[in-house]
Write a protein that holds these residues in place. Structure first.
Motif, PDB file in Angstrom:
ATOM      1  N   LEU A  29       9.560   8.580  -8.376  1.00 20.69           N
ATOM      2  CA  LEU A  29      10.032   9.416  -9.481  1.00 20.69           C
ATOM      3  C   LEU A  29      11.511   9.161  -9.751  1.00 20.69           C
ATOM      4  O   LEU A  29      11.913   8.939 -10.897  1.00 20.69           O
ATOM      5  N   ALA A  30      12.316   9.180  -8.703  1.00 15.64           N
ATOM      6  CA  ALA A  30      13.764   9.040  -8.873  1.00 15.64           C
ATOM      7  C   ALA A  30      14.169   7.652  -9.354  1.00 15.64           C
ATOM      8  O   ALA A  30      15.033   7.504 -10.220  1.00 15.64           O
ATOM      9  N   GLN A  31      13.529   6.622  -8.800  1.00 13.43           N
ATOM     10  CA  GLN A  31      13.945   5.246  -9.085  1.00 13.43           C
ATOM     11  C   GLN A  31      13.325   4.661 -10.345  1.00 13.43           C
ATOM     12  O   GLN A  31      13.960   3.858 -11.034  1.00 13.43           O
ATOM     13  N   ASN A  32      12.092   5.035 -10.644  1.00 16.85           N
ATOM     14  CA  ASN A  32      11.357   4.332 -11.695  1.00 16.85           C
ATOM     15  C   ASN A  32      10.866   5.199 -12.853  1.00 16.85           C
ATOM     16  O   ASN A  32      10.850   4.747 -13.992  1.00 16.85           O
ATOM     17  N   ILE A  33      10.442   6.414 -12.551  1.00 21.06           N
ATOM     18  CA  ILE A  33       9.788   7.230 -13.587  1.00 21.06           C
ATOM     19  C   ILE A  33      10.801   8.050 -14.385  1.00 21.06           C
ATOM     20  O   ILE A  33      10.885   7.926 -15.613  1.00 21.06           O
ATOM     21  N   ALA A  34      11.595   8.872 -13.698  1.00 22.35           N
ATOM     22  CA  ALA A  34      12.564   9.726 -14.400  1.00 22.35           C
ATOM     23  C   ALA A  34      13.549   8.950 -15.269  1.00 22.35           C
ATOM     24  O   ALA A  34      13.909   9.412 -16.361  1.00 22.35           O
ATOM     25  N   PRO A  35      14.005   7.760 -14.850  1.00 23.70           N
ATOM     26  CA  PRO A  35      14.934   7.020 -15.714  1.00 23.70           C
ATOM     27  C   PRO A  35      14.347   6.613 -17.062  1.00 23.70           C
ATOM     28  O   PRO A  35      15.102   6.238 -17.969  1.00 23.70           O
ATOM     29  N   MET A  62       0.816  -1.214   0.000  1.00 26.34           N
ATOM     30  CA  MET A  62       0.000   0.000   0.000  1.00 26.34           C
ATOM     31  C   MET A  62       0.853   1.269   0.000  1.00 26.34           C
ATOM     32  O   MET A  62       0.479   2.278  -0.592  1.00 26.34           O
ATOM     33  N   LYS A  63       2.028   1.217   0.631  1.00 28.44           N
ATOM     34  CA  LYS A  63       2.899   2.388   0.639  1.00 28.44           C
ATOM     35  C   LYS A  63       3.804   2.427  -0.587  1.00 28.44           C
ATOM     36  O   LYS A  63       4.673   3.302  -0.691  1.00 28.44           O
ATOM     37  N   ARG A  64       3.586   1.491  -1.501  1.00 27.62           N
ATOM     38  CA  ARG A  64       4.305   1.509  -2.784  1.00 27.62           C
ATOM     39  C   ARG A  64       3.316   1.556  -3.944  1.00 27.62           C
ATOM     40  O   ARG A  64       3.617   1.136  -5.051  1.00 27.62           O
ATOM     41  N   LYS A  65       2.140   2.088  -3.643  1.00 30.69           N
ATOM     42  CA  LYS A  65       1.129   2.220  -4.687  1.00 30.69           C
ATOM     43  C   LYS A  65       1.620   3.220  -5.734  1.00 30.69           C
ATOM     44  O   LYS A  65       2.000   4.347  -5.403  1.00 30.69           O
ATOM     45  N   ASP A  81      -0.891  23.621   8.438  1.00 34.96           N
ATOM     46  CA  ASP A  81       0.470  23.139   8.689  1.00 34.96           C
ATOM     47  C   ASP A  81       0.522  21.618   8.735  1.00 34.96           C
ATOM     48  O   ASP A  81       1.480  21.002   8.246  1.00 34.96           O
ATOM     49  N   GLN A  82      -0.487  20.991   9.335  1.00 34.56           N
ATOM     50  CA  GLN A  82      -0.535  19.532   9.383  1.00 34.56           C
ATOM     51  C   GLN A  82      -0.674  18.938   7.982  1.00 34.56           C
ATOM     52  O   GLN A  82      -0.044  17.920   7.663  1.00 34.56           O
ATOM     53  N   ALA A  83      -1.509  19.574   7.152  1.00 32.21           N
ATOM     54  CA  ALA A  83      -1.722  19.085   5.791  1.00 32.21           C
ATOM     55  C   ALA A  83      -0.448  19.197   4.966  1.00 32.21           C
ATOM     56  O   ALA A  83      -0.091  18.275   4.215  1.00 32.21           O
ATOM     57  N   VAL A  84       0.266  20.316   5.111  1.00 31.29           N
ATOM     58  CA  VAL A  84       1.528  20.493   4.404  1.00 31.29           C
ATOM     59  C   VAL A  84       2.530  19.433   4.844  1.00 31.29           C
ATOM     60  O   VAL A  84       3.202  18.805   4.020  1.00 31.29           O
ATOM     61  N   ALA A  85       2.613  19.212   6.145  1.00 35.07           N
ATOM     62  CA  ALA A  85       3.564  18.224   6.672  1.00 35.07           C
ATOM     63  C   ALA A  85       3.227  16.822   6.171  1.00 35.07           C
ATOM     64  O   ALA A  85       4.128  16.048   5.806  1.00 35.07           O
ATOM     65  N   PHE A  86       1.929  16.499   6.130  1.00 35.16           N
ATOM     66  CA  PHE A  86       1.535  15.174   5.661  1.00 35.16           C
ATOM     67  C   PHE A  86       1.866  15.009   4.176  1.00 35.16           C
ATOM     68  O   PHE A  86       2.414  13.981   3.765  1.00 35.16           O
ATOM     69  N   ALA A  87       1.519  16.010   3.360  1.00 37.81           N
ATOM     70  CA  ALA A  87       1.800  15.929   1.921  1.00 37.81           C
ATOM     71  C   ALA A  87       3.301  15.820   1.661  1.00 37.81           C
ATOM     72  O   ALA A  87       3.739  15.048   0.804  1.00 37.81           O
ATOM     73  N   GLU A  88       4.087  16.571   2.425  1.00 39.44           N
ATOM     74  CA  GLU A  88       5.544  16.497   2.278  1.00 39.44           C
ATOM     75  C   GLU A  88       6.055  15.107   2.630  1.00 39.44           C
ATOM     76  O   GLU A  88       6.962  14.584   1.974  1.00 39.44           O
ATOM     77  N   SER A  89       5.458  14.488   3.651  1.00 37.40           N
ATOM     78  CA  SER A  89       5.908  13.152   4.050  1.00 37.40           C
ATOM     79  C   SER A  89       5.559  12.115   2.987  1.00 37.40           C
ATOM     80  O   SER A  89       6.350  11.212   2.709  1.00 37.40           O
ATOM     81  N   VAL A  90       4.362  12.240   2.373  1.00 39.73           N
ATOM     82  CA  VAL A  90       3.970  11.321   1.302  1.00 39.73           C
ATOM     83  C   VAL A  90       4.921  11.467   0.123  1.00 39.73           C
ATOM     84  O   VAL A  90       5.348  10.481  -0.486  1.00 39.73           O
ATOM     85  N   TRP A  91       5.261  12.702  -0.196  1.00 38.36           N
ATOM     86  CA  TRP A  91       6.200  12.907  -1.296  1.00 38.36           C
ATOM     87  C   TRP A  91       7.557  12.290  -0.964  1.00 38.36           C
ATOM     88  O   TRP A  91       8.158  11.589  -1.781  1.00 38.36           O
ATOM     89  N   GLY A  92       8.028  12.553   0.243  1.00 34.82           N
ATOM     90  CA  GLY A  92       9.349  12.073   0.623  1.00 34.82           C
ATOM     91  C   GLY A  92       9.453  10.560   0.720  1.00 34.82           C
ATOM     92  O   GLY A  92      10.504   9.987   0.419  1.00 34.82           O
ATOM     93  N   GLU A  93       8.356   9.904   1.111  1.00 40.55           N
ATOM     94  CA  GLU A  93       8.388   8.456   1.316  1.00 40.55           C
ATOM     95  C   GLU A  93       7.943   7.653   0.093  1.00 40.55           C
ATOM     96  O   GLU A  93       8.370   6.510  -0.077  1.00 40.55           O
ATOM     97  N   ILE A  94       7.074   8.238  -0.732  1.00 41.99           N
ATOM     98  CA  ILE A  94       6.477   7.455  -1.819  1.00 41.99           C
ATOM     99  C   ILE A  94       6.727   8.090  -3.190  1.00 41.99           C
ATOM    100  O   ILE A  94       7.435   7.528  -4.028  1.00 41.99           O
ATOM    101  N   ASN A  95       6.148   9.259  -3.431  1.00 36.13           N
ATOM    102  CA  ASN A  95       6.183   9.830  -4.785  1.00 36.13           C
ATOM    103  C   ASN A  95       7.571  10.261  -5.233  1.00 36.13           C
ATOM    104  O   ASN A  95       7.937  10.069  -6.399  1.00 36.13           O
ATOM    105  N   GLY A  96       8.344  10.839  -4.318  1.00 41.83           N
ATOM    106  CA  GLY A  96       9.708  11.236  -4.672  1.00 41.83           C
ATOM    107  C   GLY A  96      10.584  10.053  -5.043  1.00 41.83           C
ATOM    108  O   GLY A  96      11.224  10.044  -6.109  1.00 41.83           O
ATOM    109  N   PRO A  97      10.652   9.019  -4.179  1.00 37.50           N
ATOM    110  CA  PRO A  97      11.448   7.839  -4.538  1.00 37.50           C
ATOM    111  C   PRO A  97      10.966   7.158  -5.819  1.00 37.50           C
ATOM    112  O   PRO A  97      11.788   6.679  -6.613  1.00 37.50           O
TER     113      PRO A  97
END
Length: 318
Positions: free
Chosen positions: A287-293, A142-145, A269-285
């Motif tokens: 992008l870097a590992q699978n999409i951008a290449p 679920m955290k790798r959706k 502030d809570q919403a920003v922190a949550f969205a940043e955490s989702v990006w940092g844990e799921i969407n960012g990785p």
């Protein structure tokens, strides 16, 4: 572009926005302000200028590609002496979460459907080919959706193979962003379109490594006639993602049926922190590992600036 003195030739022709705009030639504008407003994604600044400068030249290029493919198909059928069903021209659109690939897909669908030679243009997203949440939960995904392993790639390959085999009807599963899951028993029926646009995060990804002496499986790109990658800096995409989350928090998340209803009452502030955490844990990785290449595998790259507008186009050399 290659660095000064480099002997490595670029695979792409680089065109700044103004040079690309000139390639529109006499392609007519067939969308109104109201049409564009209805196609615009959340948080994007899409307007008629963007359609004229970026998407009209692209629709002209794609129309030429489709016409050439149709001529080749006709000539090959004459050579073979057969009468097999005509198959759709398939365009793949890839890119990160929040980069605007869905808007690109909708705009191209609207423009291409207005060309007289290919009025039937279908749009399918790969979201429907995600494994249901039940399966993802069972597999601890679920955290790798959105990562490659969260998709039923066999079903997606089968869908594309049936399209290219000329099947009269092909079905695609339907995904609901409201409930954040595949809709059980619901399917979109595709009936021999002239063009099919397939939009998704990882559509340009290669198959996994071969096992033993077994050859690698079929690539999704084996079925594509043209592919587009929507690109931007990671910093900009991250900001767009957070801003979109904040907008959704005030709109769709407030629906009682929404999977994300629990986040509707977060403070700013809570919403920003949550969205940043989702990006940092799921969407960012992802992008870097699978999409951008996969970017360099595209036939055409649309590069956006901080304002969400395309500033440069890179077209792969034939």
């Amino acid at each position: 572009m290659s660095a000064p003195g480099s002997t490595v030739a670029s695979m792409f022709i680089d065109l700044e926005r103004e040079a690309w705009r000139a390639l529109r030639a006499s392609t007519p504008l067939t969308l109104s302000e109201e049409d564009v407003a209805g196609l615009r994604g959340l948080g994007e600044q899409l307007d008629l200028d963007e359609v004229v400068d970026v998407y009209l030249p692209l629709s002209r290029l794609l129309n030429l590609q489709v016409a050439a493919a149709q001529r080749l198909w006709t000539e090959q059928q004459a050579f073979l002496g057969g009468s097999a069903s005509k198959v759709p021209f398939i365009i793949a659109i890839a890119g990160s979460v929040a980069v605007g690939k869905s808007t690109t897909a909708r705009i191209l669908q609207a423009l291409l459907a207005r060309w007289p030679d290919h009025p039937r243009v279908e749009l399918v997203t790969t979201d429907g080919f995600l494994f249901p949440n039940r399966v993802l939960t069972e597999r601890g995904l679920m955290k790798r959706k959105g990562f490659p392993e969260s998709y039923d790639r066999r079903a997606l390959v089968r869908f594309l193979a049936e399209l290219k085999a000329g099947r009269k009807e092909v079905t695609a599963p339907v995904y609901s962003h409201l409930v954040y899951d595949v809709v059980p028993g619901e399917a979109k029926v595709i009936r021999q379109p002239d063009i099919l646009i397939l939009e998704g995060l990882n559509v340009l990804q290669q198959s996994g490594p071969a096992e033993g002496n077994r050859m690698p499986g079929t690539f999704l790109s084996d079925f594509f006639d043209f592919s587009i990658y929507v690109d931007a800096s990671e910093q900009d995409i991250r900001r767009w993602y957070v801003n979109r989350f904040l907008q959704l928090q005030q709109t769709a998340f407030r629906d009682e049926r929404s999977y994300f209803r629990r986040y509707a009452e977060l403070t700013h502030d809570q919403a920003v922190a949550f969205a940043e955490s989702v990006w940092g844990e799921i969407n960012g990785p992802n992008l870097a590992q699978n999409i951008a290449p996969t970017r360099s595998r595209a036939r055409l790259i649309l590069t956006k600036g901080p304002d969400h507008k395309v500033k440069r186009v890179r077209l792969r050399k034939l």
